[in-house]
Design an enzyme around this catalytic site. Structure first.
Site, PDB file in Angstrom:
ATOM      1  N   GLU A 415     -31.244 -13.708  17.267  1.00  0.00           N
ATOM      2  CA  GLU A 415     -30.039 -14.047  16.496  1.00  0.00           C
ATOM      3  C   GLU A 415     -29.577 -15.454  16.865  1.00  0.00           C
ATOM      4  O   GLU A 415     -28.961 -16.144  16.063  1.00  0.00           O
ATOM      5  CB  GLU A 415     -28.922 -13.024  16.765  1.00  0.00           C
ATOM      6  CG  GLU A 415     -27.887 -12.968  15.649  1.00  0.00           C
ATOM      7  CD  GLU A 415     -26.952 -11.775  15.745  1.00  0.00           C
ATOM      8  OE1 GLU A 415     -27.065 -10.859  14.920  1.00  0.00           O
ATOM      9  OE2 GLU A 415     -26.094 -11.757  16.645  1.00  0.00           O
ATOM     10  N   HIS A 444     -51.016   1.560  27.011  1.00  0.00           N
ATOM     11  CA  HIS A 444     -51.692   2.628  26.270  1.00  0.00           C
ATOM     12  C   HIS A 444     -51.269   2.628  24.816  1.00  0.00           C
ATOM     13  O   HIS A 444     -51.392   3.630  24.120  1.00  0.00           O
ATOM     14  CB  HIS A 444     -51.400   3.976  26.944  1.00  0.00           C
ATOM     15  CG  HIS A 444     -51.856   3.982  28.369  1.00  0.00           C
ATOM     16  ND1 HIS A 444     -53.129   4.334  28.745  1.00  0.00           N
ATOM     17  CD2 HIS A 444     -51.218   3.602  29.503  1.00  0.00           C
ATOM     18  CE1 HIS A 444     -53.247   4.205  30.058  1.00  0.00           C
ATOM     19  NE2 HIS A 444     -52.103   3.753  30.540  1.00  0.00           N
ATOM     20  N   LYS A 549     -25.270  -8.556   4.765  1.00  0.00           N
ATOM     21  CA  LYS A 549     -24.015  -7.804   4.655  1.00  0.00           C
ATOM     22  C   LYS A 549     -23.470  -7.923   3.238  1.00  0.00           C
ATOM     23  O   LYS A 549     -22.987  -6.954   2.658  1.00  0.00           O
ATOM     24  CB  LYS A 549     -22.978  -8.361   5.636  1.00  0.00           C
ATOM     25  CG  LYS A 549     -23.216  -7.979   7.073  1.00  0.00           C
ATOM     26  CD  LYS A 549     -22.058  -8.452   7.932  1.00  0.00           C
ATOM     27  CE  LYS A 549     -22.361  -8.301   9.407  1.00  0.00           C
ATOM     28  NZ  LYS A 549     -21.452  -9.063  10.251  1.00  0.00           N
TER      29      LYS A 549
HETATM   30  O1  LIG Z   1     -18.756  -6.963  17.187  1.00  0.00           O
HETATM   31  P1  LIG Z   1     -18.820  -6.968  15.704  1.00  0.00           P
HETATM   32  O2  LIG Z   1     -17.879  -7.951  15.106  1.00  0.00           O
HETATM   33  O3  LIG Z   1     -18.609  -5.591  15.144  1.00  0.00           O
HETATM   34  O4  LIG Z   1     -20.247  -7.452  15.287  1.00  0.00           O
HETATM   35  C1  LIG Z   1     -21.394  -6.752  15.642  1.00  0.00           C
HETATM   36  C2  LIG Z   1     -22.615  -7.611  15.495  1.00  0.00           C
HETATM   37  O5  LIG Z   1     -22.709  -8.083  14.167  1.00  0.00           O
HETATM   38  C3  LIG Z   1     -23.150  -9.432  14.178  1.00  0.00           C
HETATM   39  O6  LIG Z   1     -22.080 -10.225  13.868  1.00  0.00           O
HETATM   40  C4  LIG Z   1     -24.160  -9.696  13.165  1.00  0.00           C
HETATM   41  O7  LIG Z   1     -25.185  -8.770  13.240  1.00  0.00           O
HETATM   42  C5  LIG Z   1     -23.614  -9.658  15.596  1.00  0.00           C
HETATM   43  O8  LIG Z   1     -23.645 -10.979  15.943  1.00  0.00           O
HETATM   44  C6  LIG Z   1     -22.618  -8.852  16.332  1.00  0.00           C
HETATM   45  O9  LIG Z   1     -22.994  -8.640  17.643  1.00  0.00           O
END
Ligand SMILES: O=P(O)(O)OC[C@H]1O[C@](O)(CO)[C@@H](O)[C@@H]1O
Length: 636
Positions: A415, A444, A549
């Site tokens: 990330e 394995h 998202k």
């Molecule tokens: O802590 P939040 O805001 O729920 O986000 C959870 C995760 O989602 C992200 O923003 C994107 O996957 C991550 O960087 C983060 O750790």
């Protein structure tokens, strides 16, 4: 029961040197007839140690598939370094290799941590060429620690290093915030473990479980640390809901059973609005209602001030709230309340974890590459993956308790480094792929391909010197313990991979304890930061995640339209079954016909739509309607 003063006290004790296995252990009787007996020729039992021809792979290494000369091209940026160094075949002479090993071996005495980069083939010339870039990276890290806006896109400071050394905070307000939070974590954990704060439905009882709801950086660190460090009988046992998979959530709740009444639910979300986490919370709250329990008296929120979650927790009067700071990213939040609260509640000494991280940070501040373990890692990554992620990083901890380290690193590294654009706006599609589980188990599974198949990786071995707590070891055959096998498997695999031109790094710690785990986290956090500077990218944002998202949101919005269209048709008399095409047209989304079909197939599989004709395997044959007409929805 662990005492909280023990958990939270910092100790300056050095990690003891490992005891060598005693040679006076009793032999197992059944060992004699064991099919796995390997007493006289240990080598042949380790797949990696001896070749078919009998030639030892430990001493004679041949880089077969590394081209004898390969140009290393600068990844990005100013082209100062790394652009013209020849990538030669790996060194094969055992004496030279031993020299290289001793010359480059990094040791952190106080932490008992070693880093061996000798099986990565970088040259002195390459290191020299990279020097100016490293100096730039060191300066960037120094500025970051002083409070510079190191995440320019989001206009944020990046302060996870202050968490383990609050004195470094750029101002006293932040310092106080960190110190106060740590204090309140310790106090809260003490009250919970000590029974001062009790579950509301059992005034004589204690909290027995934690159910942690969070995803990504709000789950991976706590999961890794729980697996690595939680004692066998922790004061509170932890479970995780880290997805919006209803069956997974049901499973966690079912596993808790009646102990839901003594479960502390920690909801973790920096943003306080992540859908998966919100869904987990709603599901858990429903379970509480159904069990006749008062959720708010068992709920704890860890989130940014004034986030949706924070406001919900405040308004509903949850048991406690802990802050997540704007300047701590999710994937580097293990040393914030995110990781520390869960750890303290499990009886893990969080001050030792912080101490380990702080010591590692200190070591990583030197500008001498050779003495800076994070820089050494970044150097190896750059060399091995040509500074463009051309090779994957396979992380192989030879210790069950470190199983989740690779998963944790996957987010931290991918990330952070997986970025489309560099800091100058050039399209670079950077990244470094991380995967792995644990050795020797993976031997394995996929090590066959690593040794002989497509050469698209370099390995990172995590070695733990201490096999078992002192006094528990025994020899399962003369002179050999179970842990010796694990050791042999690691060394054998390292040698066998190298013999086939596969590079590797080895990180060694004395034992898995809060200090070493804190140090490992800090080591990789800093390596990521340095590497990001080397390749000129912003390691601290994650714009790519937003696309997924947003698309998910669009799917759910389309689903609502599909439902409305189907409802209307299903409220007719007689009911009007619709083809997929008709639904898509009536949704004014003819281009989204495939998604419409998938939505309907999913609803049908969950008894929310009825397939009147055809089957989901042949989409064009399908006619669909809803089982019930929702009259209210017609006029909504
Ligand atoms: O802590 P939040 O805001 O729920 O986000 C959870 C995760 O989602 C992200 O923003 C994107 O996957 C991550 O960087 C983060 O750790």
């Amino acid at each position: 029961m662990a005492s909280i003063s023990g958990l939270c006290s910092s100790s300056s004790n050095l990690i003891p040197k490992p005891n060598l296995p005693s040679s006076s252990r009793t032999q197992s009787q059944w060992m004699i007839s064991s099919p796995f007996r390997i007493d006289e020729n240990l080598k042949t039992s380790f797949p990696g140690i001896s070749s078919k021809s009998g030639q030892s792979l430990l001493t004679h290494s041949v880089a077969r598939d590394v081209p004898s000369s390969m140009s290393k091209i600068a990844a990005t940026g100013d082209g100062v370094a790394g652009k013209s160094v020849e990538k030669k075949g790996l060194e094969t002479d055992p004496k030279v290799l031993w020299e290289r090993y001793t010359e480059w071996l990094y040791q952190h005495k106080e932490l008992g941590l070693y880093l061996d980069v000798s099986r990565v083939g970088f040259t002195d010339e390459f290191v020299k060429e990279m020097e100016p870039r490293f100096m730039k990276a060191f300066k960037a890290m120094e500025d970051l620690e002083k409070g510079a806006i190191a995440n320019p896109d989001e206009g944020r400071m990046v302060g996870h290093y202050w968490l383990r050394n609050p004195k470094l905070s750029p101002n006293s307000f932040l310092r106080l915030q960190i110190e106060n939070t740590l204090e309140s974590i310790c106090a809260f954990a003490e009250d919970i473990i000590g029974g001062k704060i009790k579950p509301p439905s059992s005034p004589d009882g204690r909290f027995t479980h934690i159910l942690s709801v969070g995803i990504g950086g709000s789950a991976l660190g706590p999961q890794f640390v729980a697996e690595a460090l939680a004692p066998d009988n922790p004061p509170l046992k932890i479970r995780f809901i880290d997805n919006t998979d209803p069956a997974g959530i049901d499973h966690q709740i079912a596993q808790l059973g009646p102990e839901l009444a003594s479960t502390l639910v920690i909801v973790v979300s920096k943003s306080g609005g992540t859908p998966e986490t919100r869904n987990g919370l709603l599901e858990v709250q429903k379970a509480f209602r159904e069990a006749g329990l008062n959720f708010s008296k068992q709920g704890v929120a860890i989130t940014q001030e004034n986030s949706l979650l924070d406001n919900t927790a405040r308004i509903e009067g949850w048991l406690a709230r802990f802050p997540m700071f704007d300047w701590v990213g999710g994937r580097t939040s293990e040393m914030s309340a995110v990781g520390l609260l869960a750890a303290a509640l499990q009886g893990i000494n969080i001050k030792e974890m912080l101490e380990g991280a702080s010591l590692m940070d200190e070591a990583n501040r030197t500008t001498v590459i050779k003495n800076n373990p994070a820089a050494l890692l970044a150097l190896c990554w750059y060399w091995a993956s040509d500074g463009v992620g051309s090779k994957d990083m396979v992380v192989l901890p030879y210790k069950d308790s470190l199983l989740l380290f690779s998963r944790y690193l996957q987010q931290l590294v991918m990330e952070s480094l997986g970025k489309e654009f560099d800091l100058d706006g050039n399209k670079v599609n950077q990244g470094l792929t991380v995967y792995g589980n644990k050795g020797s188990t993976d031997q394995h599974a996929y090590i066959q391909q690593l040794r002989e198949g497509v050469h698209n990786f370099f390995a990172t071995f995590i070695e733990v010197l201490r096999d078992r707590p002192p006094g528990h070891d025994w020899e399962l055959e003369p002179g050999v313990t179970c842990g010796d096998y694990l050791f042999g498997m690691l060394q054998g695999t390292r040698s066998a991979l190298y013999a086939n031109g596969r590079e590797s790094v080895t990180v060694t710690v004395q034992e898995v304890n809060p200090r070493s785990v804190g140090a490992l986290i800090a080591l990789y956090e800093r390596a990521v930061g340095i590497y990001a500077s080397l390749v000129n990218i912003n390691a601290y944002h994650q714009p790519g995640v937003e696309a997924g998202k947003k698309a998910a949101g669009e799917v759910l919005a389309l689903q609502k339209r599909v439902l409305a269209v189907l409802n209307e048709a299903s409220c007719k008399d007689p009911v009007e079954p619709l083809s997929i095409e008709e639904v898509a047209d009536r949704c004014h989304a003819p281009d989204d016909i495939e998604m419409v079909y998938k939505i309907i197939a999913h609803m049908a599989a969950n008894d929310r739509a009825i397939i009147a004709e055809g089957d989901c395997g042949s989409p064009r044959s399908v006619k669909v309607f809803l089982g019930e007409c929702n009259v209210d929805a017609l006029y909504a």
